[in-house]
Structures are given as C-alpha cells and as structure tokens.
Design a protein around this motif. Structure first.
Motif, PDB file in Angstrom:
ATOM      1  N   UNK A  67      -5.625   8.535 -11.308  1.00 60.48           N
ATOM      2  CA  UNK A  67      -4.832   8.861 -12.502  1.00 60.48           C
ATOM      3  C   UNK A  67      -5.702   9.288 -13.678  1.00 60.48           C
ATOM      4  N   UNK A  68      -6.809   8.612 -13.877  1.00 60.98           N
ATOM      5  CA  UNK A  68      -7.700   8.928 -15.005  1.00 60.98           C
ATOM      6  C   UNK A  68      -9.139   8.682 -14.561  1.00 60.98           C
ATOM      7  N   UNK A  69      -9.705   9.632 -13.812  1.00 60.71           N
ATOM      8  CA  UNK A  69     -11.047   9.420 -13.231  1.00 60.71           C
ATOM      9  C   UNK A  69     -12.157   9.241 -14.242  1.00 60.71           C
ATOM     10  N   UNK A  70     -11.934   9.644 -15.495  1.00 53.95           N
ATOM     11  CA  UNK A  70     -12.975   9.525 -16.511  1.00 53.95           C
ATOM     12  C   UNK A  70     -12.824   8.276 -17.376  1.00 53.95           C
ATOM     13  N   UNK A  71     -11.861   7.441 -17.058  1.00 51.42           N
ATOM     14  CA  UNK A  71     -11.609   6.255 -17.879  1.00 51.42           C
ATOM     15  C   UNK A  71     -12.636   5.164 -17.602  1.00 51.42           C
ATOM     16  N   UNK A  72     -12.691   4.200 -18.506  1.00 48.47           N
ATOM     17  CA  UNK A  72     -13.593   3.058 -18.340  1.00 48.47           C
ATOM     18  C   UNK A  72     -13.223   2.256 -17.104  1.00 48.47           C
ATOM     19  N   UNK A  73     -11.915   2.104 -16.848  1.00 50.50           N
ATOM     20  CA  UNK A  73     -11.464   1.352 -15.677  1.00 50.50           C
ATOM     21  C   UNK A  73     -11.917   2.037 -14.393  1.00 50.50           C
TER      22      UNK A  73
ATOM     23  N   UNK B  64      -1.655  -1.599 -13.787  1.00 52.37           N
ATOM     24  CA  UNK B  64      -0.409  -1.926 -13.090  1.00 52.37           C
ATOM     25  C   UNK B  64       0.520  -0.726 -13.032  1.00 52.37           C
ATOM     26  N   UNK B  65       0.638  -0.009 -14.143  1.00 51.68           N
ATOM     27  CA  UNK B  65       1.548   1.141 -14.188  1.00 51.68           C
ATOM     28  C   UNK B  65       1.109   2.229 -13.210  1.00 51.68           C
ATOM     29  N   UNK B  66      -0.183   2.442 -13.092  1.00 52.02           N
ATOM     30  CA  UNK B  66      -0.685   3.507 -12.213  1.00 52.02           C
ATOM     31  C   UNK B  66      -0.335   3.243 -10.752  1.00 52.02           C
ATOM     32  N   UNK B  67      -0.537   2.016 -10.273  1.00 52.87           N
ATOM     33  CA  UNK B  67      -0.220   1.742  -8.868  1.00 52.87           C
ATOM     34  C   UNK B  67       1.285   1.727  -8.627  1.00 52.87           C
ATOM     35  N   UNK B  68       2.059   1.320  -9.618  1.00 52.51           N
ATOM     36  CA  UNK B  68       3.517   1.361  -9.474  1.00 52.51           C
ATOM     37  C   UNK B  68       4.018   2.795  -9.326  1.00 52.51           C
ATOM     38  N   UNK B  69       3.298   3.729  -9.931  1.00 50.60           N
ATOM     39  CA  UNK B  69       3.666   5.144  -9.852  1.00 50.60           C
ATOM     40  C   UNK B  69       3.080   5.819  -8.605  1.00 50.60           C
ATOM     41  N   UNK B  70       2.307   5.076  -7.816  1.00 58.11           N
ATOM     42  CA  UNK B  70       1.671   5.675  -6.643  1.00 58.11           C
ATOM     43  C   UNK B  70       0.490   6.552  -6.971  1.00 58.11           C
ATOM     44  N   UNK B  71      -0.108   6.332  -8.130  1.00 57.75           N
ATOM     45  CA  UNK B  71      -1.232   7.139  -8.595  1.00 57.75           C
ATOM     46  C   UNK B  71      -2.285   6.221  -9.210  1.00 57.75           C
ATOM     47  N   UNK B  72      -3.037   5.471  -8.375  1.00 59.36           N
ATOM     48  CA  UNK B  72      -3.944   4.434  -8.876  1.00 59.36           C
ATOM     49  C   UNK B  72      -4.967   4.951  -9.893  1.00 59.36           C
ATOM     50  N   UNK B  73      -5.532   4.017 -10.640  1.00 59.73           N
ATOM     51  CA  UNK B  73      -6.371   4.335 -11.790  1.00 59.73           C
ATOM     52  C   UNK B  73      -7.496   5.308 -11.485  1.00 59.73           C
ATOM     53  N   UNK B  74      -8.163   5.149 -10.347  1.00 61.19           N
ATOM     54  CA  UNK B  74      -9.298   6.011 -10.008  1.00 61.19           C
ATOM     55  C   UNK B  74      -8.861   7.466  -9.920  1.00 61.19           C
TER      56      UNK B  74
ATOM     57  N   UNK C  15       0.806  -1.215   0.000  1.00 61.56           N
ATOM     58  CA  UNK C  15       0.000   0.000   0.000  1.00 61.56           C
ATOM     59  C   UNK C  15       0.845   1.275   0.000  1.00 61.56           C
ATOM     60  N   UNK C  16       1.971   1.341   0.753  1.00 67.46           N
ATOM     61  CA  UNK C  16       2.771   2.582   0.718  1.00 67.46           C
ATOM     62  C   UNK C  16       3.201   2.975  -0.686  1.00 67.46           C
ATOM     63  N   UNK C  17       3.659   2.012  -1.480  1.00 63.24           N
ATOM     64  CA  UNK C  17       4.081   2.316  -2.847  1.00 63.24           C
ATOM     65  C   UNK C  17       2.877   2.645  -3.722  1.00 63.24           C
ATOM     66  N   UNK C  18       1.802   1.871  -3.569  1.00 61.81           N
ATOM     67  CA  UNK C  18       0.624   2.085  -4.407  1.00 61.81           C
ATOM     68  C   UNK C  18      -0.019   3.443  -4.191  1.00 61.81           C
ATOM     69  N   UNK C  19       0.098   3.981  -2.981  1.00 65.05           N
ATOM     70  CA  UNK C  19      -0.469   5.294  -2.692  1.00 65.05           C
ATOM     71  C   UNK C  19       0.550   6.413  -2.857  1.00 65.05           C
TER      72      UNK C  19
END
Length: 371
Positions: A333-339, A321-331, A152-156
């Motif tokens: 990183x791109x709030x308007x995306x399908x994911x 995967x890339x978003x959590x590795x960067x500490x910026x999860x999908x929700x 979680x520390x890295x993902x956030x």
C-alpha cells in the motif's frame, strides 16, 4: 560458495589488497567479512575498472546500491582501480532444520510465523513479511495454516479465489501482489467453519502443504495458528521448517505465551530466528507524543532472555489494520512508509538469520501421536 565457483582474475599484488578491503567490509546482517562469508564470486580487472561479483545468501536488494557505493569508496584508495562494476546475485540454499522431514517440491526454505496467543498481529506480520521478502528480491509463497481462522485470503485481497486441480492430484495456488498463497479459506464459503478435531485439522494442513502446486520458491512463509497444539506438532515433526519467527506484543500476558512458543521450537530443534513486537508504541497524530499503551520492552526482554534477535518493533498504527482489511498490506500500500521499511528490515534480518543458522541438528526429538 565453494572456491571452485570463485572466479579471481587479478594479479597477486592486486588480489591481496582487494580481498583485504572486501574482508574488512562487514556485512551488517551476517556480521562477517564478505570474503569469509564466501560472498565474493568474481574479481577481474579491465584497465582500471574492477569487475566484482557478489552472491548474497539472504534477500536485500533495496540495500544493494548502498553496498556498492560503500565498497567502491573503500576500493578507491587503490591506485590501480578507478571504477567498480559490481554484479550482485541472491542464492539461498535448500535448508531444513528437521532432518527427517520430506522436502517440499520447489521450496528451498520454510519459515514458520507463530505466536503463543491470538490477537497479537501474527497473520498481519506473516503477510507483510512474505511481501517484504519478495520486495527484497526473493520468490515467496505463503501458507495459511490457521485452519480454524483463515485470514490470508482477505488480507491478500483474493477472498474469491478457488483452487483448481489440473492433474486431479494437486491444487493451484492463488497469486497476489507477487507472491503465491494457499489457504483453507479458499475452499470454504464466507460463513462456513472448519469444525474439525485436532488430527483432522493437522491432516488438512499436510494436504494443503504437500498437494499445492508451488512454483519455484526461495521461501514459504507459514502463518501458524496460535498456541502449541496438534498443528504445531505436525509442522515440527513432518514439515521441513528452516526457522521460526515469534510474534508478540509488549503486554505481559502476550510475552508469557510467546515464551511457550520459543520453548516449543527449541524442543524440536527448530531455530528461533527472532522476535517481532507488534503494537510496540503509539505516536499521536496531533502532537507527536510517543506512548506505550501495552507496556514497553516486552519483546526485547524475551529476546535477551532466550538469546535471539529482536527483529523489529511495529507501531500501533491504524493504517496497518486498514491496509490488510482492504487486501492491500502495508508493504504494498505504501512501500516508502516507515512501517514498510520496518517490515523490509525484518525481512532482511530473517533471511540473514536463516543463512547463519544453516547447520543440520545433531539430535532429533520425536513426539508420539498419543502424547
């Protein structure tokens, strides 16, 4: 909400048709009318403007506008109403499925996110679920209960946070992307491992949970370690868990282990809120062809067998995967995306499932420490 908290100021000849229309409006997640779900808290008329108050037991603020428009269109059939002014609030209740567990100060509900095996995207789901619940209007925290493999520390994006103890007893939590977070990873150096036996790991979990200064939270999401060992038993016996989310992939070996997780929570009377299927499908960037590299319908088959909802199916998408590795999860990183929309849909369904399952169990199963 009790009738004493309802404020109905309409004439009898108008109140009845208004209530009938509101009851006919089915909440898409609770599958019930707004009146019978005790969500209508205020009805008043000023000229031809109806003042409507609704209280939701689950967070869904991205759906509020659509809800208001749909209700307004239905009420437009009444000659006495030209306009609807709607106020919507979100008020989850304190709820624990474990009758004898001590409540966690400032925490209303606890959601355990679990998997039968590692590598299925459980931590990624936990983080994005927590962020999606916050995006839908809830106050949220996340606890990294994976003592041996905290992520979680890295993902956030807060790997360098170190808790402090202002009173010498309690620890501060990290705050990232609008949610609070606690993890054993905040107390270990990058290359340091928690080489502990099961009881020590379970004790560390209890300490992280109970000695953290949690702010006021509607939901505390617990990212569980994979499996059904000491930490899972500690959680199911001593933590006021409200419900569990099971994460799997469509692969047969993953779904086989997911079934064990469902069985474990059933044995300790913790409601299984549903299944999240990760790596469900892959869409080719070049041609748009959709394929299922890990099989198909594994999650839906488990959901059908155990009579729980399939909360959502996530694609095998490199960006997740890339978003959590960067500490910026999908929700985030791109709030308007399908994911991101899939995660928010999962969050709404989880909240609604919790609201629907808030009945205290009549039987409590205890497992002794030496079993």
């Amino acid at each position: 909400m009790s009738s004493s908290q309802q404020d109905y100021r309409l004439s009898d000849d108008l109140l009845e048709p208004v209530l009938a229309i509101l009851e006919a409006f089915q909440d898409p997640y609770l599958k019930t009318g707004l009146v019978s779900a005790n969500m209508v808290t205020k009805l008043a008329i000023e000229g031809k403007r109806l003042q409507l108050g609704l209280v939701y037991p689950y967070p869904c603020q991205t759906q509020y506008r659509d809800t208001v428009m749909a209700i307004t269109n239905k009420l437009a059939v009444l000659d006495a109403i030209d306009e609807v002014e709607c106020e919507i609030d979100f008020q989850p209740k304190h709820f624990s499925a474990i009758a004898n567990a001590s409540p966690i100060p400032n925490v209303k509900q606890v959601i355990a996110v679990a998997s039968g095996k590692g590598g299925v995207g459980k931590s990624t789901t936990s983080v994005n679920l927590a962020l999606a619940l916050a995006a839908e209007g809830a106050k949220v925290g996340i606890l990294d209960a994976d003592i041996y493999g905290p992520s979680i520390p890295i993902m956030l994006g807060v790997p360098n946070f170190r808790p402090e103890s202002p009173d010498g007893v309690h620890m501060t939590a990290a705050f990232a992307h609008g949610i609070s977070a606690q993890s054993i990873g905040f107390m270990l150096m990058d290359d340091e491992a928690a080489v502990w036996r099961g009881p020590m790991a379970a004790g560390a979990l209890a300490q992280l949970l109970n000695e953290t200064q949690w702010p006021e939270l509607d939901y505390l999401v617990i990212d569980m370690p994979p499996g059904t060992g000491d930490i899972q038993l500690t959680l199911s016996q001593k933590v006021p868990v409200s419900g569990a989310v099971i994460v799997t992939t469509p692969q047969d070996i993953a779904t086989a282990d997911a079934k064990k997780g469902i069985t474990m929570f059933n044995k300790v009377n913790i409601p299984v809120l549903g299944i999240v299927e990760n790596m469900s499908f892959h869409v080719c960037r070049e041609c748009g062809h959709k394929e299922h590299p890990f099989g198909s319908q594994g999650g839906s088959q488990i959901a059908e067998r155990y009579q729980v909802p399939l909360l959502g199916a996530l694609p095998l998408n490199l960006s997740i995967r890339e978003d959590v590795d960067k500490g910026n999860p999908s929700v985030i990183a791109d709030p308007d995306s399908e994911v991101s929309e899939i995660y928010r849909e999962i969050a709404r369904r989880v909240g609604a499932q919790l609201a629907s399952s808030q009945v205290q169990p009549s039987v409590s199963i205890s497992v002794s420490e030496d079993e």
